[in-house]
Scaffold this motif. Structure first.
Motif, short mmCIF file in Angstrom:
data_model
loop_
_atom_site.label_atom_id
_atom_site.label_comp_id
_atom_site.label_asym_id
_atom_site.label_seq_id
_atom_site.Cartn_x
_atom_site.Cartn_y
_atom_site.Cartn_z
N VAL A 4 0.90 -1.11 -0.10
CA VAL A 4 -0.01 -0.04 -0.01
C VAL A 4 0.89 1.19 -0.19
CG1 VAL A 4 -1.84 1.27 1.22
CG2 VAL A 4 -1.99 -1.30 1.25
N ALA A 5 2.00 1.19 0.73
CA ALA A 5 2.59 2.38 0.90
C ALA A 5 3.48 2.83 -0.42
CB ALA A 5 3.60 2.35 2.00
N GLY A 6 3.85 1.54 -1.25
CA GLY A 6 4.51 1.79 -2.38
C GLY A 6 6.11 1.86 -2.24
N TYR A 7 6.69 1.81 -3.51
CA TYR A 7 8.01 1.74 -3.59
C TYR A 7 8.96 2.75 -2.80
CZ TYR A 7 12.79 1.64 -5.43
OH TYR A 7 14.16 1.92 -5.21
N ARG A 8 8.45 3.77 -2.85
CA ARG A 8 9.01 4.93 -2.12
C ARG A 8 9.42 4.52 -0.52
NH1 ARG A 8 10.70 10.02 -3.63
NH2 ARG A 8 9.92 10.56 -5.85
N ALA A 9 8.55 3.76 -0.09
CA ALA A 9 8.58 3.35 1.31
C ALA A 9 9.69 2.06 1.26
CB ALA A 9 7.29 2.96 1.78
N LYS A 10 9.25 1.14 0.37
CA LYS A 10 9.86 -0.31 0.34
C LYS A 10 11.32 0.03 0.26
CE LYS A 10 7.82 -3.12 -2.34
NZ LYS A 10 7.31 -3.88 -3.60
N SER A 11 11.89 1.00 -0.66
CA SER A 11 13.02 1.25 -0.95
C SER A 11 14.07 1.93 0.06
CB SER A 11 13.13 2.17 -2.13
OG SER A 11 12.71 3.47 -2.08
N ILE A 12 13.60 2.17 1.16
CA ILE A 12 14.06 3.01 2.23
C ILE A 12 15.16 1.75 2.81
CG2 ILE A 12 14.38 4.20 4.34
CD1 ILE A 12 11.54 5.36 3.14
N ASP A 13 16.33 2.21 3.19
CA ASP A 13 17.19 0.98 3.42
C ASP A 13 17.81 1.86 4.80
OD1 ASP A 13 17.23 -0.79 1.73
OD2 ASP A 13 18.77 0.00 0.52
N GLY A 14 17.75 1.16 5.81
CA GLY A 14 18.51 1.80 7.05
C GLY A 14 19.76 1.14 7.46
N PRO A 15 20.40 1.70 8.22
CA PRO A 15 21.88 1.43 8.45
C PRO A 15 21.95 0.00 9.15
CG PRO A 15 20.96 2.86 10.25
CD PRO A 15 20.02 2.94 9.31
N THR A 16 23.10 -0.72 8.91
CA THR A 16 23.15 -1.93 9.43
C THR A 16 24.89 -2.10 9.71
OG1 THR A 16 23.75 -3.08 7.14
CG2 THR A 16 21.31 -3.08 8.28
N PRO A 17 25.34 -2.86 10.77
CA PRO A 17 26.67 -3.06 11.04
C PRO A 17 27.51 -3.43 9.75
CG PRO A 17 25.12 -4.10 12.54
CD PRO A 17 24.52 -3.68 11.55
N TYR A 18 26.82 -4.37 8.94
CA TYR A 18 27.67 -4.91 7.71
C TYR A 18 27.59 -3.77 6.34
CZ TYR A 18 23.08 -6.46 6.30
OH TYR A 18 21.78 -6.49 5.96
N THR A 19 26.97 -2.63 6.68
CA THR A 19 26.95 -1.57 5.44
C THR A 19 28.17 -1.23 5.43
OG1 THR A 19 24.55 -1.43 5.81
CG2 THR A 19 25.44 0.20 4.54
N LEU A 20 28.65 -0.74 4.14
CA LEU A 20 29.85 -0.12 3.70
C LEU A 20 29.88 1.48 4.50
CD1 LEU A 20 32.41 -0.56 2.16
CD2 LEU A 20 31.39 0.70 0.24
N PRO A 21 30.94 1.65 5.18
CA PRO A 21 31.12 3.13 5.68
C PRO A 21 31.10 4.23 4.39
CG PRO A 21 32.38 1.81 6.93
CD PRO A 21 31.73 0.94 5.78
#
Length: 230
Positions: free
Chosen positions: A136-153
């Motif tokens: 329902v919220a759509g792609y703009r919501a689905k595409s949001i990525d939060g920070p994780t420990p393994y994410t490249l600085p």
């Protein structure tokens, strides 16, 4: 420099009886100071052969568009903090499971749409259905990525939004590198083709070719790659 599969990833996949190589390309860390056509021309163009398709991660495109927002610059409203409590916590990523990502969803999609998505999600859970919120919220919501420990600085302390105008980005890159281009959102759970340089490109086939996420999600530093028939 020759291209090879990332560690733990298969270079070749067979789809519909055809074998394809997936060749990741290492680059510098893409930031808001970069232009994606420039990056692709520098790192990918020297490797392009006739018939290749260049695929680029949506996250790197978003970062080049100044759509990586440091956590310290996001100030979640009370509604974001409340809604976060009702989000399904997936083992594959943060999604909208923290107030900062929910706040950006409210800003990206609008409060009415997020509230409607939350209502539909709550109703769906009564019948054992998941995933309705993002539908329902759509792609703009689905595409949001939060920070994780393994994410490249430095993106391990950022919320990264979806890219703007992915079709246009794909066309601009294609003009510079001389092959077809796809902007992809593929992780270890699922995949989607967000933009293509040529509307005749088979998005469903591309998803099958890239379904096992050959670029990786951690510190591989390979935001793009080439699809080439084996």
């Amino acid at each position: 420099m020759s291209l090879a599969a990332n560690e733990g990833k298969n270079e070749i996949i067979e789809v519909n009886g055809v074998s394809y190589r997936r060749l990741p390309i290492k680059t510098h860390v893409v930031t808001a100071n970069d232009s994606m056509p420039d990056v692709a021309e520098k790192y990918a163009k020297p490797h392009v052969m006739e018939g290749d398709i260049l695929f680029i991660s949506e996250k790197s495109v978003a970062c080049s568009q100044k759509r990586a927002i440091p956590l310290k610059d996001i100030h979640p409203r009370r509604l974001a903090k409340i809604l976060t409590k009702f989000v399904y916590k997936s083992p594959y990523g943060i999604g909208l499971g923290i107030p900062e990502t929910m706040e950006m969803a409210l800003q990206e999609c609008g409060t009415p749409r997020i509230l409607w998505a939350a209502f539909c999600s709550a109703w769906g859970k009564l019948f054992g259905k998941r995933g309705i919120f993002y539908d329902v919220a759509g792609y703009r919501a689905k595409s949001i990525d939060g920070p994780t420990p393994y994410t490249l600085p430095p993106y391990n302390t950022c919320v990264v939004l979806g890219p703007e105008e992915p079709d246009k980005v794909a066309r601009d890159v294609s003009e510079r590198v001389g092959c077809k281009v796809a902007i992809i959102d593929v992780n270890d759970l699922n995949g989607e083709i967000l933009g293509v340089s040529d509307p005749s490109m088979d998005k469903a086939l591309l998803v099958k070719i890239l379904k096992d996420n050959p670029l990786g999600q951690a510190g591989q530093q390979t935001p793009m790659g080439l699809i080439r028939k084996a």
